[in-house]
Motif scaffolding. Structure first.
Motif, PDB file in Angstrom:
ATOM      1  N   LYS A 362       0.908  -1.158   0.019  1.00 13.04           N
ATOM      2  CA  LYS A 362       0.149   0.030  -0.032  1.00 13.04           C
ATOM      3  C   LYS A 362       0.943   1.256  -0.083  1.00 13.04           C
ATOM      4  N   TYR A 363       0.553   2.389  -0.791  1.00 12.29           N
ATOM      5  CA  TYR A 363       1.183   3.354  -0.801  1.00 12.29           C
ATOM      6  C   TYR A 363       0.459   4.618  -0.404  1.00 12.29           C
ATOM      7  N   ASP A 364       0.848   5.508   0.300  1.00 12.82           N
ATOM      8  CA  ASP A 364       0.119   6.372   0.817  1.00 12.82           C
ATOM      9  C   ASP A 364       0.696   7.922   0.239  1.00 12.82           C
ATOM     10  N   ASP A 365       0.172   8.596  -0.630  1.00 11.83           N
ATOM     11  CA  ASP A 365       0.782   9.449  -1.271  1.00 11.83           C
ATOM     12  C   ASP A 365       0.757  10.795  -0.614  1.00 11.83           C
ATOM     13  N   THR A 366      -0.138  10.687   0.499  1.00  9.94           N
ATOM     14  CA  THR A 366      -0.381  11.894   1.444  1.00  9.94           C
ATOM     15  C   THR A 366       0.914  12.044   2.227  1.00  9.94           C
ATOM     16  N   ASN A 367       1.854  11.123   2.690  1.00  8.05           N
ATOM     17  CA  ASN A 367       2.920  11.289   3.312  1.00  8.05           C
ATOM     18  C   ASN A 367       4.183  10.503   2.784  1.00  8.05           C
ATOM     19  N   ASP A 368       3.883   9.948   1.448  1.00  8.05           N
ATOM     20  CA  ASP A 368       4.946   9.312   0.807  1.00  8.05           C
ATOM     21  C   ASP A 368       5.446   8.048   1.291  1.00  8.05           C
ATOM     22  N   THR A 369       4.701   7.244   2.008  1.00  6.66           N
ATOM     23  CA  THR A 369       5.206   5.948   2.556  1.00  6.66           C
ATOM     24  C   THR A 369       4.534   4.885   1.923  1.00  6.66           C
ATOM     25  N   SER A 370       5.355   3.842   2.126  1.00  4.37           N
ATOM     26  CA  SER A 370       4.963   2.431   1.582  1.00  4.37           C
ATOM     27  C   SER A 370       4.641   1.498   2.737  1.00  4.37           C
ATOM     28  N   THR A 371       3.580   0.806   2.792  1.00  2.00           N
ATOM     29  CA  THR A 371       3.371  -0.197   4.033  1.00  2.00           C
ATOM     30  C   THR A 371       3.170  -1.515   3.155  1.00  2.00           C
ATOM     31  N   ILE A 372       4.045  -2.711   3.820  1.00  2.00           N
ATOM     32  CA  ILE A 372       4.068  -3.697   3.498  1.00  2.00           C
ATOM     33  C   ILE A 372       3.613  -4.848   4.467  1.00  2.00           C
ATOM     34  N   ASN A 373       2.636  -5.301   3.985  1.00  2.00           N
ATOM     35  CA  ASN A 373       1.824  -6.274   5.241  1.00  2.00           C
ATOM     36  C   ASN A 373       1.955  -7.605   4.611  1.00  2.00           C
ATOM     37  N   PHE A 374       2.539  -8.542   5.314  1.00  2.22           N
ATOM     38  CA  PHE A 374       2.852  -9.828   5.059  1.00  2.22           C
ATOM     39  C   PHE A 374       1.552 -10.663   6.096  1.00  2.22           C
ATOM     40  N   LYS A 375       0.570 -10.846   5.321  1.00  4.38           N
ATOM     41  CA  LYS A 375      -0.215 -11.602   6.016  1.00  4.38           C
ATOM     42  C   LYS A 375      -0.139 -12.999   6.436  1.00  4.38           C
ATOM     43  N   GLY A 376       0.662 -13.545   5.974  1.00  2.82           N
ATOM     44  CA  GLY A 376       0.967 -15.211   6.251  1.00  2.82           C
ATOM     45  C   GLY A 376       1.588 -15.196   7.517  1.00  2.82           C
ATOM     46  N   VAL A 377       2.265 -14.042   7.893  1.00  2.49           N
ATOM     47  CA  VAL A 377       3.090 -14.135   9.186  1.00  2.49           C
ATOM     48  C   VAL A 377       2.712 -12.733  10.239  1.00  2.49           C
ATOM     49  N   ASP A 378       1.728 -12.138   9.890  1.00  2.95           N
ATOM     50  CA  ASP A 378       0.823 -10.938  10.441  1.00  2.95           C
ATOM     51  C   ASP A 378       2.040 -10.041  10.976  1.00  2.95           C
ATOM     52  N   LYS A 379       2.749  -9.686   9.729  1.00  2.00           N
ATOM     53  CA  LYS A 379       3.836  -8.405  10.149  1.00  2.00           C
ATOM     54  C   LYS A 379       3.510  -7.332   9.183  1.00  2.00           C
TER      55      LYS A 379
END
Length: 543
Positions: A362-379
């Motif tokens: 997921k990329y948030d263009d309001t603060n220029d950050t990318s979030t990586i969500n590994f659902k297989g390990v809940d991280k």
């Protein structure tokens, strides 16, 4: 010699030298007094022409409780054979020169009666072992021949045979001094020999040859069978151009360098004293300037990082491509992440795979950050645009969303597994994304069975009927697995992971992650060159 106990009578096994015995009537055998009239136990008599016994046998036990059968010549009570029957079923028979206790030859058989050892002895004093021949108990073929100097307990030369290969060893005090290994066609494969150093020490130089006679590698070792070389060079197909060097530095750390065709250093890696933990990697550009320098802690975490903004290898950061989707071309960076790049490329080949990646990044263009969500390990991990830009080149090139993904995977691996991102399998990538497992022939890092057309047929059917992630891997480089120049030209390399795009009845289509190049190889070539596969049905319920 006077046979007083089993230590003396089993001198062949203990490689002791036998002595003469002139009075058989007065000797003591196996801790039991020999009775001239009654003997110990008469087991068998062989009749002569006049119906008189030609030989007779006596049975006793040694100190270990093994049965021992002694055979004598009747006319003069001369001991002619001694057989030890071991509790586990093997037997050892020693053939004695009549009138003495000098062993002329011996043989050992296993519990099935198969000869596993033959020995010959010198006929001159001190009557020591001359030659020993060992046989494979399964195939019954000759396994080795050892030669001895008269009276010496250790062999001075040994020849071994294994699957058509012949190994010749010159021995000193029972230890290898010089070794030569020959292929079935007679060409030399390896030569290990002692080299005297200027400081008076002796090191061992191991030279490995290709089948055409060119040098594959040459290394120095402290001992003939040392695992880690003090200094080793690997050569290109001409046997002269150095491709890589691995050596122990003055600081006792292990340095591994790879070179460009002009001899300049391309990559230098520094490992701990055991060679297992990466401590530092330096990547140089084509001008010989440092492009990337990364230092790692004990848990694989990055402790220091430098990226040269003025290096010719530094590419402009295309921030407009940072959108939370891996929707443009990307390639593997300078880190050892081919297994991640290949897995992601496989995911992008299917609708289900694209969906999994979309849910992950997921990329948030309001603060220029990318979030990586590994659902297989809940991280979940979040990175700024600046952090992603700094990792470009090291982790990936092209689409920065792939680099963001790898930043997350790198952080997971160091925090949860205590290892750097370099080196792994598609199985790990699948687990962090889905929590599921892969079908594979790899267990504990080792191929449990070879790839086959049956496996390819099965994977081909699955790719036709479902969304599949399939990666394939090549073996580490050695003289037997080295890819040819033609293989290199089409994009095949050792210790590398590839995305499997398609399998047909006669071909396998691959994507190489450092160039994003599609490679078409025949099934035959694929089965010759690849040793592992990882396959995941993305539509199946998670394991």
């Amino acid at each position: 010699m006077k046979i007083e106990n089993i230590k003396e009578t089993s001198y062949l096994t203990n490689t002791e030298t036998p002595a003469l015995n002139s009075d058989i009537k007065s000797m003591r055998m196996f801790d039991a007094e020999f009775n001239e009239n009654d003997g110990i136990q008469v087991e068998k008599q062989e009749q002569g022409k006049d119906n008189s016994p030609k030989t007779y046998t006596k049975k006793t036990q040694d100190e270990a409780g093994n049965d021992v059968v002694l055979t004598y010549r009747s006319k003069d009570d001369a001991l002619i054979t001694r057989q030890i029957i071991y509790s586990y079923g093997d037997t050892r028979t020693e053939y004695i020169k009549p009138g003495t206790n000098i062993v002329e030859r011996a043989e050992e058989k296993n519990e099935n009666g198969v000869v596993i050892l033959e020995e010959e002895y010198y006929s001159q004093a001190p009557f020591g072992k001359k030659e020993a021949r060992e046989f494979d108990s399964g195939s019954e073929e000759l396994a080795s021949v050892s030669l001895y100097k008269n009276g010496e307990d250790e062999a001075y030369f040994k020849t071994s045979y294994d699957n058509g290969y012949k190994t010749e060893m010159t021995l000193l005090d029972g230890e290898p001094e010089e070794t030569k290994v020959y292929r079935p066609d007679g060409s030399i494969k390896q030569h290990i020999k002692p080299i005297a150093e200027s400081n008076g020490e002796t090191k061992y130089q191991s030279t490995i040859y290709r089948a055409d006679g060119t040098v594959f590698s040459k290394g120095s070792y402290m001992e003939p069978y040392a695992i880690i070389s003090t200094d080793e060079y690997s050569y290109d197909f001409d046997g002269e151009t150095v491709l890589a060097r691995k050596y122990i530095g003055d600081d006792s750390l292990i340095y591994a360098e790879s070179y460009n065709s002009d001899g300049s250093v391309r990559v230098r890696e520094i490992y701990g004293t055991t060679g297992s933990r990466l401590k530092e990697r330096i990547v140089y550009d084509k001008n010989g300037e440092i492009f990337l320098q990364t230092k790692y802690g004990s848990e694989g975490e990055i402790t220091e990082y430098y990226k040269n903004p003025d290096s010719v290898a530094n590419k402009p950061f295309e921030e407009k491509l940072l959108n939370g989707q891996i929707d443009t071309s990307f390639k593997q960076g300078k880190a050892g992440t081919c297994y991640v790049a290949s897995a992601v490329k496989s995911l992008l080949l299917t609708e289900k795979g694209k969906e999994i990646l979309k849910d992950c990044i997921k990329y948030d263009d309001t603060n220029d950050t990318s979030t990586i969500n590994f659902k297989g390990v809940d991280k979940e991990y979040t990175f700024t645009k600046e952090e992603i830009a700094q990792a470009m080149g090291r982790l990936g090139t092209g689409d920065p969303d792939f680099t963001a993904f790898l930043l997350g995977y790198e952080q997971y691996r160091t925090e949860e597994l205590g290892r750097p991102v370099d080196g792994g399998t598609a199985l790990e990538v699948v687990q962090v994304l889905t929590g599921g497992e892969c079908d594979s022939n790899i267990m504990f890092g080792t191929p449990m069975f070879s790839l086959s057309n049956e496996i390819l047929d099965e994977l081909q059917t699955k790719m036709t009927n479902s969304d599949m992630l399939i990666n394939a891997g090549t073996p580490p480089r050695d003289v037997d697995t080295e890819f040819s120049e033609n293989d290199n030209k089409i994009g095949l390399a050792n210790s590398h992971a590839y995305c499997v795009k398609q399998i047909t009845s006669d071909s396998v289509y691959l994507i190489e992650p450092t160039t994003d190049k599609e490679i078409n190889v025949s099934r035959e070539l694929f089965l010759q060159k690849f040793i592992s596969y990882f396959a995941k049905d993305l539509n199946s319920k998670q394991d």
